[in-house]
Design a protein around this motif. Structure first.
Motif, PDB file in Angstrom:
ATOM      1  N   MET A  81      -5.517   7.805   2.529  1.00 48.43           N
ATOM      2  CA  MET A  81      -4.558   6.779   2.122  1.00 48.43           C
ATOM      3  C   MET A  81      -5.311   5.516   1.734  1.00 48.43           C
ATOM      4  O   MET A  81      -5.991   4.913   2.579  1.00 48.43           O
ATOM      5  CB  MET A  81      -3.581   6.493   3.271  1.00 48.43           C
ATOM      6  N   ASN A  82      -5.217   5.138   0.486  1.00 49.31           N
ATOM      7  CA  ASN A  82      -5.872   3.937  -0.033  1.00 49.31           C
ATOM      8  C   ASN A  82      -4.833   2.919  -0.485  1.00 49.31           C
ATOM      9  O   ASN A  82      -3.670   3.262  -0.686  1.00 49.31           O
ATOM     10  CB  ASN A  82      -6.783   4.308  -1.209  1.00 49.31           C
ATOM     11  N   SER A  83      -5.270   1.714  -0.648  1.00 46.59           N
ATOM     12  CA  SER A  83      -4.392   0.629  -1.109  1.00 46.59           C
ATOM     13  C   SER A  83      -3.094   0.592  -0.308  1.00 46.59           C
ATOM     14  O   SER A  83      -1.988   0.545  -0.865  1.00 46.59           O
ATOM     15  CB  SER A  83      -4.077   0.805  -2.601  1.00 46.59           C
ATOM     16  N   LEU A  84      -3.233   0.627   0.993  1.00 44.52           N
ATOM     17  CA  LEU A  84      -2.057   0.694   1.854  1.00 44.52           C
ATOM     18  C   LEU A  84      -1.209  -0.558   1.757  1.00 44.52           C
ATOM     19  O   LEU A  84      -1.726  -1.678   1.564  1.00 44.52           O
ATOM     20  CB  LEU A  84      -2.488   0.923   3.306  1.00 44.52           C
ATOM     21  N   LYS A  85       0.091  -0.362   1.880  1.00 46.36           N
ATOM     22  CA  LYS A  85       1.072  -1.435   1.792  1.00 46.36           C
ATOM     23  C   LYS A  85       1.867  -1.504   3.102  1.00 46.36           C
ATOM     24  O   LYS A  85       1.986  -0.487   3.803  1.00 46.36           O
ATOM     25  CB  LYS A  85       2.031  -1.172   0.635  1.00 46.36           C
ATOM     26  N   PRO A  86       2.427  -2.640   3.415  1.00 45.58           N
ATOM     27  CA  PRO A  86       3.249  -2.738   4.631  1.00 45.58           C
ATOM     28  C   PRO A  86       4.364  -1.701   4.667  1.00 45.58           C
ATOM     29  O   PRO A  86       4.709  -1.203   5.754  1.00 45.58           O
ATOM     30  CB  PRO A  86       3.806  -4.162   4.565  1.00 45.58           C
ATOM     31  N   GLU A  87       4.904  -1.343   3.520  1.00 47.55           N
ATOM     32  CA  GLU A  87       5.981  -0.348   3.494  1.00 47.55           C
ATOM     33  C   GLU A  87       5.498   1.066   3.792  1.00 47.55           C
ATOM     34  O   GLU A  87       6.304   1.988   3.905  1.00 47.55           O
ATOM     35  CB  GLU A  87       6.720  -0.377   2.158  1.00 47.55           C
ATOM     36  N   ASP A  88       4.188   1.257   3.911  1.00 47.98           N
ATOM     37  CA  ASP A  88       3.652   2.552   4.336  1.00 47.98           C
ATOM     38  C   ASP A  88       3.682   2.702   5.857  1.00 47.98           C
ATOM     39  O   ASP A  88       3.366   3.780   6.376  1.00 47.98           O
ATOM     40  CB  ASP A  88       2.221   2.723   3.842  1.00 47.98           C
ATOM     41  N   THR A  89       4.046   1.659   6.554  1.00 52.48           N
ATOM     42  CA  THR A  89       4.116   1.699   8.010  1.00 52.48           C
ATOM     43  C   THR A  89       5.135   2.730   8.460  1.00 52.48           C
ATOM     44  O   THR A  89       6.302   2.694   8.039  1.00 52.48           O
ATOM     45  CB  THR A  89       4.490   0.319   8.574  1.00 52.48           C
TER      46      THR A  89
END
Length: 116
Positions: A81-89
């Motif tokens: 998982m790259n370029s993770l975003k808060p919505e990936d939580t």
């Protein structure tokens, strides 16, 4: 019976990377589809990515281009998982199934938290 154990979750800042692992064991001969799902608080569990027996992969639109699913010969499965975003939580779950119609087997899940 199939056993799945996830690892690799944790806390990461937005833009960072994590690699999830799913160790598979048991009666794997019938398993053709390995996948990663996630469930955020108050939301339904959703498919993130899956890999079929021939190596074909499918991704949710929200992660395409950022996440990569892979599998080794022992059917251990990974999610880069790259370029993770808060919505990936979410809690991320590994899934193994013989075909797309079967519910299959689930791991216990691993928490991924992305801070902004």
């Amino acid at each position: 019976q199939v056993q799945l154990v996830e690892s690799g979750g944790g806390l990461v800042q937005a833009g960072g990377s994590l690699r999830l692992s799913c160790a598979a064991s048991g009666s794997l001969f019938s398993i053709n589809i390995m996948g990663w799902y996630r469930q955020a608080p108050g939301k339904q569990r959703e498919l993130v990515a899956r890999i079929l027996g021939g190596g074909m992969t499918n991704y949710a639109r929200s992660v395409k281009g950022r996440f990569t699913i892979s599998r080794d010969d022992a059917k251990n499965t990974y999610l880069q998982m790259n370029s993770l975003k808060p919505e990936d939580t979410a809690v991320y779950y590994c899934n193994a199934r013989p075909n797309s119609l079967a519910q299959g087997y689930w791991g216990q899940g691993t928490q991924v938290t992305v801070s902004s």
